[in-house]
Design a protein around this motif. Structure first.
Motif, short mmCIF file in Angstrom:
data_model
loop_
_atom_site.label_atom_id
_atom_site.label_comp_id
_atom_site.label_asym_id
_atom_site.label_seq_id
_atom_site.Cartn_x
_atom_site.Cartn_y
_atom_site.Cartn_z
N ALA A 294 0.86 -1.19 0.00
CA ALA A 294 0.00 0.00 0.00
C ALA A 294 0.89 1.23 0.00
O ALA A 294 1.93 1.26 0.67
CB ALA A 294 -0.93 0.01 1.21
N VAL A 295 0.44 2.26 -0.74
CA VAL A 295 1.18 3.51 -0.86
C VAL A 295 0.20 4.65 -0.59
O VAL A 295 -0.79 4.80 -1.31
CB VAL A 295 1.81 3.67 -2.27
CG1 VAL A 295 2.48 5.03 -2.41
CG2 VAL A 295 2.79 2.54 -2.55
N ARG A 296 0.47 5.48 0.45
CA ARG A 296 -0.44 6.55 0.81
C ARG A 296 0.34 7.85 1.06
O ARG A 296 0.92 8.05 2.13
CB ARG A 296 -1.24 6.19 2.07
CG ARG A 296 -2.18 5.01 1.90
CD ARG A 296 -3.30 5.32 0.91
NE ARG A 296 -4.29 4.26 0.84
CZ ARG A 296 -4.25 3.26 -0.04
NH1 ARG A 296 -3.25 3.19 -0.92
NH2 ARG A 296 -5.20 2.33 -0.06
N VAL A 306 5.40 10.02 2.23
CA VAL A 306 4.53 8.90 1.87
C VAL A 306 4.61 7.83 2.95
O VAL A 306 5.69 7.50 3.43
CB VAL A 306 4.95 8.31 0.51
CG1 VAL A 306 3.98 7.22 0.09
CG2 VAL A 306 5.04 9.39 -0.56
N ALA A 307 3.44 7.32 3.33
CA ALA A 307 3.37 6.14 4.20
C ALA A 307 3.29 4.91 3.30
O ALA A 307 2.41 4.83 2.44
CB ALA A 307 2.17 6.22 5.12
N ILE A 308 4.20 3.99 3.48
CA ILE A 308 4.31 2.83 2.61
C ILE A 308 4.27 1.56 3.45
O ILE A 308 5.06 1.40 4.39
CB ILE A 308 5.61 2.85 1.79
CG1 ILE A 308 5.73 4.15 0.99
CG2 ILE A 308 5.69 1.65 0.85
CD1 ILE A 308 7.07 4.31 0.30
N PRO A 340 -2.33 1.96 5.42
CA PRO A 340 -2.39 2.96 6.48
C PRO A 340 -3.29 4.11 6.07
O PRO A 340 -3.64 4.26 4.89
CB PRO A 340 -0.94 3.41 6.61
CG PRO A 340 -0.38 3.24 5.23
CD PRO A 340 -1.07 2.03 4.65
N ALA A 341 -3.67 4.96 7.02
CA ALA A 341 -4.55 6.10 6.75
C ALA A 341 -4.03 7.34 7.46
O ALA A 341 -3.63 7.28 8.63
CB ALA A 341 -5.98 5.79 7.21
N ASN A 524 -3.21 -1.91 -9.67
CA ASN A 524 -4.10 -1.64 -8.54
C ASN A 524 -4.11 -0.16 -8.19
O ASN A 524 -3.05 0.45 -8.02
CB ASN A 524 -3.65 -2.42 -7.29
CG ASN A 524 -3.89 -3.90 -7.41
OD1 ASN A 524 -3.28 -4.57 -8.24
ND2 ASN A 524 -4.78 -4.42 -6.58
N ALA A 525 -5.31 0.42 -8.03
CA ALA A 525 -5.43 1.82 -7.62
C ALA A 525 -4.93 2.00 -6.19
O ALA A 525 -5.24 1.20 -5.31
CB ALA A 525 -6.89 2.27 -7.72
N GLN A 526 -4.15 3.04 -5.95
CA GLN A 526 -3.63 3.33 -4.62
C GLN A 526 -4.17 4.64 -4.05
O GLN A 526 -4.67 4.67 -2.94
CB GLN A 526 -2.09 3.38 -4.66
CG GLN A 526 -1.43 2.04 -4.90
CD GLN A 526 -1.56 1.12 -3.70
OE1 GLN A 526 -1.71 1.55 -2.56
NE2 GLN A 526 -1.50 -0.18 -3.95
#
Length: 626
Positions: A294-296, A306-308, A340-341, A524-526
């Motif tokens: 996940a990449v946020r 970025v939280a990865i 993560p959020a 995949n959409a991130q």
């Protein structure tokens, strides 16, 4: 003699497993019960009473189909053990004695782990029983010594046969990983070069068994497992696949594999002609990590912060949650779950991970990090909580699973990071699982990917004021992981509708769906980034062109690609839709009459004698061992 014993004992010790295999914990606090059916003994904790009726119907339907397809019957009941003490989307089967299977039930993450419409018990019970029937079909009179003379149940075909007999061909159990291997030309699932090798093993066996049955017939498949090779100067015989293949179809397993691979290569070569490759998207973003779960980026689309959720490398395969940028750090390591959020102001970061919880169970709970102070706190305990997502007003939404059904809850984060004002905001039907959440950027509205009670996988818009949801993506297309556009007019989502995950977008006002990617191996959409200085918007998507790692690309958010043409000849796809003669229904009606009786669990009655063998030993003294 010692070498012979080791050859026998080591495989058997690996197979003698229980629920404690994964958690390292026993649960003496549980009150175990046993339900008796015609062919099974179903063991379950008393607090799960009712699950035995559902399991009985699925198990008996599976017995009828597997017995008919393989020509195998059992003269003693098969034991099924059910537990929800750990959040593990899995089960396993053991050939000891008459065979038994341990299954973890009530798994919300089945919403994300697999594709297809089968609910968790319908998927896992037939699959594990498929293993037990395979064990019995290949068993000899000298079992459990079969492994000394051959490998009767090679894992690749053990998994493949169980899938063929009990499941349809789908994306996450086959197509995605087999297609990737074919297009990359890296077929090995034992080269140690990928975290995805286990998935490729399943896909390979699944495809080979299906292709074998489609090419040679299901009766030949059953004949293959009945074949026996003489051993011990003809005094006994065992099933040896290396000898069974030429005896059954006139060619070796190596030759069969060569023919299968040639066929699959031609099939996916024709498919790839009309699909994109990842390098057609743009130049990849360079983010730290070999595998990116996940990449946020931080609020505002700051791609320098970025939280990865990542796996750094095969050399260090532990999952990590990291922050990049000036505050770069490893936030957490271990059994991290999902994405993560960020809070809207960028102060808090929330995530889920699996922890040892009450009574030593492995359960998923939430953590929160204050990025300003660096303080971190576990904010739920033994809640089966996951998929955190912040609303525009700072509320933290998350999913809580109870008894296999999921609901959305919200809470506020206090100064000490504790959760306050905790409340349930949905009343979704029983047997509904939730795969992810996405708060609307401005409205009090949630987009959620739901695995519905009838097996549909759709995105719903949930209004917290009414506690209900409305599906907004079509039936039968498997839509998941919604990501809102910053202005709230659209959301992007991922769908494996054509065999691999690709990214789509839905216009909220019209309901029109547009395809954003058509990558042969998936995208995949991130996250949906805010417009740049030129007014252009982009999405970040992750791809796995190679099994050796993931990459991140920026994709223009205005794309609307045509659906790809299908140039694959129908006869090349025939193996994917081929089914065994007797098929287990996707939905098995509950029938309480199948349970013939119930009783308390008796541990002594469940001890299974496998073999006793005396042998001499000499350490400090001579003696007899066993």
């Amino acid at each position: 003699m010692r070498l012979l014993l080791l050859c026998f004992l080591l495989p058997m010790s690996a197979l003698a497993q229980g629920f404690d295999t994964s958690s390292g914990r026993h649960h003496p606090e549980l009150d175990w019960r046993v339900a008796r059916t015609e062919h099974f003994r179903i063991h379950y904790p008393q607090r799960l009473a009712g699950i035995e009726v559902e399991a009985a119907a699925i198990a008996e339907a599976s017995y009828d189909a597997l017995s008919a397809n393989l020509g195998v019957t059992f003269d003693e009941p098969i034991r099924i053990y059910l537990s929800d003490e750990d959040e593990i989307v899995n089960g396993f089967a053991v050939s000891v004695g008459n065979g038994y299977t341990n299954i973890w039930v009530d798994q919300n993450e089945n919403a994300n782990a697999w594709t297809g419409r089968d609910k968790w018990l319908r998927r896992v019970i037939p699959h594990e029983l498929g293993h037990i029937f395979h064990y019995r079909a290949t068993r000899s009179a000298i079992a459990p010594f079969d492994n000394v003379f051959a490998d009767p149940v090679p894992r690749v075909w053990t998994e493949g046969l169980a899938q063929y007999l009990t499941e349809e061909w789908d994306a996450e159990r086959g197509e995605r990983w087999l297609r990737q291997a074919a297009l990359e030309g890296r077929w090995s699932y034992s080269d140690g070069a990928s975290l995805y090798n286990g998935r490729l093993l399943y896909a390979t066996g699944n495809s080979q068994v299906r292709w074998f049955a489609e090419q040679y017939g299901d009766s030949t498949l059953a004949e293959l497992f009945r074949h026996r090779t003489p051993v011990l100067l003809g005094l006994a015989s065992v099933h040896d696949p290396e000898a069974a293949f030429p005896a059954t179809i006139g060619k070796s397993y190596v030759a069969f594999t060569r023919d299968w691979r040639r066929h699959v290569n031609a099939q996916y070569g024709a498919l790839a002609v009309t699909r994109d490759t990842p390098d057609s998207l743009a130049s990849p973003l360079r983010l730290p990590g070999q595998y990116l779960w996940a990449v946020r980026p931080a609020p505002g689309g700051d791609t320098t912060r970025v939280a990865i959720h990542r796996t750094r490398s095969l050399a260090q395969p532990i999952r990590e949650l990291v922050l990049t940028g000036s505050q770069g750090r490893i936030v957490d390591r271990g059994r991290i779950v999902g994405a993560p959020a960020w809070s809207p102001d960028g102060r808090y970061l929330a995530w889920a991970r699996t922890e040892y919880a009450r009574f030593g169970s492995l359960l998923t709970d939430l953590y929160v990090l204050d990025t300003q102070s660096g303080r971190k706190r576990q904010v739920t305990h033994s809640r089966r909580a996951m998929h955190p997502e912040f609303a525009a007003d700072g509320r933290l939404g998350f999913v809580v699973s109870d008894g296999g059904s999921a609901q959305v809850w919200t809470a506020r984060i206090a100064d000490d990071l504790a959760l306050t004002d905790v409340r349930q905001i949905t009343r979704l039907p029983d047997d509904t699982q939730i795969g992810s959440l996405a708060w609307h950027p401005t409205d009090d509205l949630l987009a959620a990917s739901l695995f519905e009670a009838d097996g549909q996988r759709r995105i719903h818009l949930i209004d917290p004021s009414t506690a209900t949801g409305t599906p907004v993506t079509p039936s039968g297309q498997d839509s998941r992981e919604p990501i809102w556009k910053p202005d709230g007019s659209q959301f992007a989502f991922t769908s494996p509708r054509d065999g691999v995950p690709n990214t789509f977008r839905l216009e909220r006002a019209s309901g029109t769906i547009h395809r954003l990617t058509d990558v042969a191996t998936g995208a995949n959409a991130q996250v949906w980034l805010p417009p740049d200085s030129t007014g252009r918007g982009y999405l970040l998507v992750t791809t796995s062109e190679s099994k050796t790692g993931d990459q991140v690309y920026r994709v223009a958010d205005t794309l609307s690609l045509a659906e790809p043409a299908d140039l694959v000849p129908p006869e090349y796809r025939a193996w994917q839709t081929h089914r065994p003669p007797v098929v287990i229904p996707s939905v098995v009606p509950v029938d309480s009459s199948l349970v013939l009786g119930r009783s308390r669990y008796n541990s002594l009655a469940n001890l299974t004698h496998v073999a006793s063998l005396p042998f001499p030993y000499a350490f400090e003294k001579w003696g007899i061992g066993g």
